[in-house]
Motif scaffolding. Sequence first.
Motif, PDB file in Angstrom:
ATOM      1  N   PHE A  50      35.352  47.670  19.984  1.00 40.58           N
ATOM      2  CA  PHE A  50      34.837  48.930  20.501  1.00 40.58           C
ATOM      3  C   PHE A  50      35.808  50.069  20.238  1.00 40.58           C
ATOM      4  O   PHE A  50      35.409  51.167  19.850  1.00 40.58           O
ATOM      5  N   HIS A  51      37.099  49.808  20.456  1.00 40.29           N
ATOM      6  CA  HIS A  51      38.080  50.881  20.309  1.00 40.29           C
ATOM      7  C   HIS A  51      38.134  51.374  18.856  1.00 40.29           C
ATOM      8  O   HIS A  51      38.287  52.570  18.603  1.00 40.29           O
ATOM      9  N   GLY A  52      37.974  50.455  17.917  1.00 38.29           N
ATOM     10  CA  GLY A  52      37.887  50.860  16.520  1.00 38.29           C
ATOM     11  C   GLY A  52      36.609  51.632  16.253  1.00 38.29           C
ATOM     12  O   GLY A  52      36.606  52.636  15.532  1.00 38.29           O
ATOM     13  N   GLY A  53      35.495  51.146  16.833  1.00 37.23           N
ATOM     14  CA  GLY A  53      34.231  51.845  16.675  1.00 37.23           C
ATOM     15  C   GLY A  53      34.277  53.248  17.255  1.00 37.23           C
ATOM     16  O   GLY A  53      33.703  54.182  16.700  1.00 37.23           O
ATOM     17  N   LEU A  54      34.993  53.394  18.386  1.00 36.45           N
ATOM     18  CA  LEU A  54      35.136  54.717  18.988  1.00 36.45           C
ATOM     19  C   LEU A  54      35.865  55.672  18.049  1.00 36.45           C
ATOM     20  O   LEU A  54      35.450  56.826  17.878  1.00 36.45           O
ATOM     21  N   LEU A  55      36.924  55.185  17.417  1.00 34.49           N
ATOM     22  CA  LEU A  55      37.648  56.029  16.466  1.00 34.49           C
ATOM     23  C   LEU A  55      36.756  56.402  15.283  1.00 34.49           C
ATOM     24  O   LEU A  55      36.803  57.533  14.781  1.00 34.49           O
ATOM     25  N   GLY A  56      35.914  55.441  14.851  1.00 40.97           N
ATOM     26  CA  GLY A  56      34.989  55.731  13.758  1.00 40.97           C
ATOM     27  C   GLY A  56      33.967  56.785  14.145  1.00 40.97           C
ATOM     28  O   GLY A  56      33.647  57.684  13.358  1.00 40.97           O
ATOM     29  N   VAL A  57      33.450  56.708  15.369  1.00 42.70           N
ATOM     30  CA  VAL A  57      32.479  57.688  15.847  1.00 42.70           C
ATOM     31  C   VAL A  57      33.133  59.057  15.999  1.00 42.70           C
ATOM     32  O   VAL A  57      32.537  60.084  15.664  1.00 42.70           O
ATOM     33  N   ILE A  58      34.369  59.084  16.511  1.00 44.36           N
ATOM     34  CA  ILE A  58      35.077  60.355  16.657  1.00 44.36           C
ATOM     35  C   ILE A  58      35.235  61.042  15.306  1.00 44.36           C
ATOM     36  O   ILE A  58      35.014  62.254  15.163  1.00 44.36           O
ATOM     37  N   ALA A  59      35.599  60.255  14.283  1.00 41.21           N
ATOM     38  CA  ALA A  59      35.741  60.820  12.944  1.00 41.21           C
ATOM     39  C   ALA A  59      34.402  61.357  12.436  1.00 41.21           C
ATOM     40  O   ALA A  59      34.329  62.456  11.862  1.00 41.21           O
ATOM     41  N   ALA A  60      33.328  60.582  12.660  1.00 42.11           N
ATOM     42  CA  ALA A  60      32.000  61.020  12.213  1.00 42.11           C
ATOM     43  C   ALA A  60      31.557  62.275  12.956  1.00 42.11           C
ATOM     44  O   ALA A  60      30.988  63.198  12.356  1.00 42.11           O
ATOM     45  N   MET A  61      31.811  62.320  14.268  1.00 45.14           N
ATOM     46  CA  MET A  61      31.400  63.491  15.057  1.00 45.14           C
ATOM     47  C   MET A  61      32.179  64.740  14.653  1.00 45.14           C
ATOM     48  O   MET A  61      31.628  65.841  14.614  1.00 45.14           O
ATOM     49  N   ALA A  62      33.463  64.571  14.361  1.00 46.34           N
ATOM     50  CA  ALA A  62      34.272  65.716  13.938  1.00 46.34           C
ATOM     51  C   ALA A  62      33.736  66.293  12.627  1.00 46.34           C
ATOM     52  O   ALA A  62      33.638  67.518  12.463  1.00 46.34           O
ATOM     53  N   TRP A  63      33.362  65.408  11.710  1.00 49.66           N
ATOM     54  CA  TRP A  63      32.818  65.848  10.429  1.00 49.66           C
ATOM     55  C   TRP A  63      31.471  66.535  10.627  1.00 49.66           C
ATOM     56  O   TRP A  63      31.206  67.616  10.080  1.00 49.66           O
ATOM     57  N   GLN A  64      30.598  65.920  11.455  1.00 49.82           N
ATOM     58  CA  GLN A  64      29.280  66.497  11.683  1.00 49.82           C
ATOM     59  C   GLN A  64      29.359  67.808  12.457  1.00 49.82           C
ATOM     60  O   GLN A  64      28.572  68.724  12.227  1.00 49.82           O
ATOM     61  N   ALA A  65      30.304  67.907  13.389  1.00 48.02           N
ATOM     62  CA  ALA A  65      30.469  69.152  14.137  1.00 48.02           C
ATOM     63  C   ALA A  65      30.794  70.303  13.192  1.00 48.02           C
ATOM     64  O   ALA A  65      30.275  71.419  13.340  1.00 48.02           O
ATOM     65  N   LYS A  66      31.630  70.029  12.216  1.00 49.98           N
ATOM     66  CA  LYS A  66      31.971  71.061  11.239  1.00 49.98           C
ATOM     67  C   LYS A  66      30.754  71.450  10.420  1.00 49.98           C
ATOM     68  O   LYS A  66      30.516  72.639  10.160  1.00 49.98           O
ATOM     69  N   ARG A  67      29.958  70.466  10.020  1.00 47.82           N
ATOM     70  CA  ARG A  67      28.754  70.743   9.237  1.00 47.82           C
ATOM     71  C   ARG A  67      27.711  71.510  10.048  1.00 47.82           C
ATOM     72  O   ARG A  67      26.965  72.324   9.514  1.00 47.82           O
TER      73      ARG A  67
END
Length: 274
Positions: A101-118
Amino acid sequence: MGETDFLVFPNIDPVIVSLGPLSVRWYGMMYLLGFIAAYLLAKKRLPNSPWNRDQLSDLLFWGFVGVIIGGRLGYVLFYQWGLFVEDPTYLFKIWTGGMSFHGGLLGVIAAMAWQAKRLNASFLQVADFIAPLVPIGLGAGRIGNFLNAELWGRTTDVPWAIIFPGAGPQPRHPSQLYEFALEGVLLFIILWLYSARPRPTGAVGGLFLMGYGAFRFIVEFYREPDAHIGLYQVGLSQGQLLCIPMILGGLGLMVYAYKKKGVTTTPANKTVKS
């Protein structure tokens, strides 16, 4: 009490159906159901968000990709580094189980940061929208762990203890179901109700971090530690150590959100009347 006094895990085939070389497994099916449920809930909340359906689809799709990639990378790095060193292809054997889960959370954070910028949105705004959807997938994943007869609990003599295949003859806590109840059902209810009213931007995401971290920390006392890691000298498991930064980070985020006055989120699951 004898072995017959406890529940025995049923003989569940981890493969639902095989279509030639392709096998559909319960573990993967649970992740798919969690994603579908999250998408349906997100559509319900879409009118109260600044995004359209296509943007929502992109946001959830890349979040799902972040979960899979981050979850697998996190599991290998945090829990199975030795196996990866011996066989690097182990990283790609996701069908065997093993997601962090903790790895998945980091993956989601990275995806959300990218999508937030878009989307020209703030990261915390995106996080507040996504956070109430996550427990559905977490709960589905824990059911998948249970059906896979993996991540079982510590030995116990409680009446609902289960004898799991591959875990020896001792009855154990069905810790996967504890996590389903706390990290899935209860955390979803808390976040859904909390996000029903306007909250400071970042507060919903902060509550998610605190809630998950606290629930996972508690359940780890009933879950069997990874055999190759065990407990650290302080008496805590790897999962508990990884939860401590989550709890502190969530608390800090909520304090920050409430101190930053004048910025609020739109209610996540109600239509605001003007």
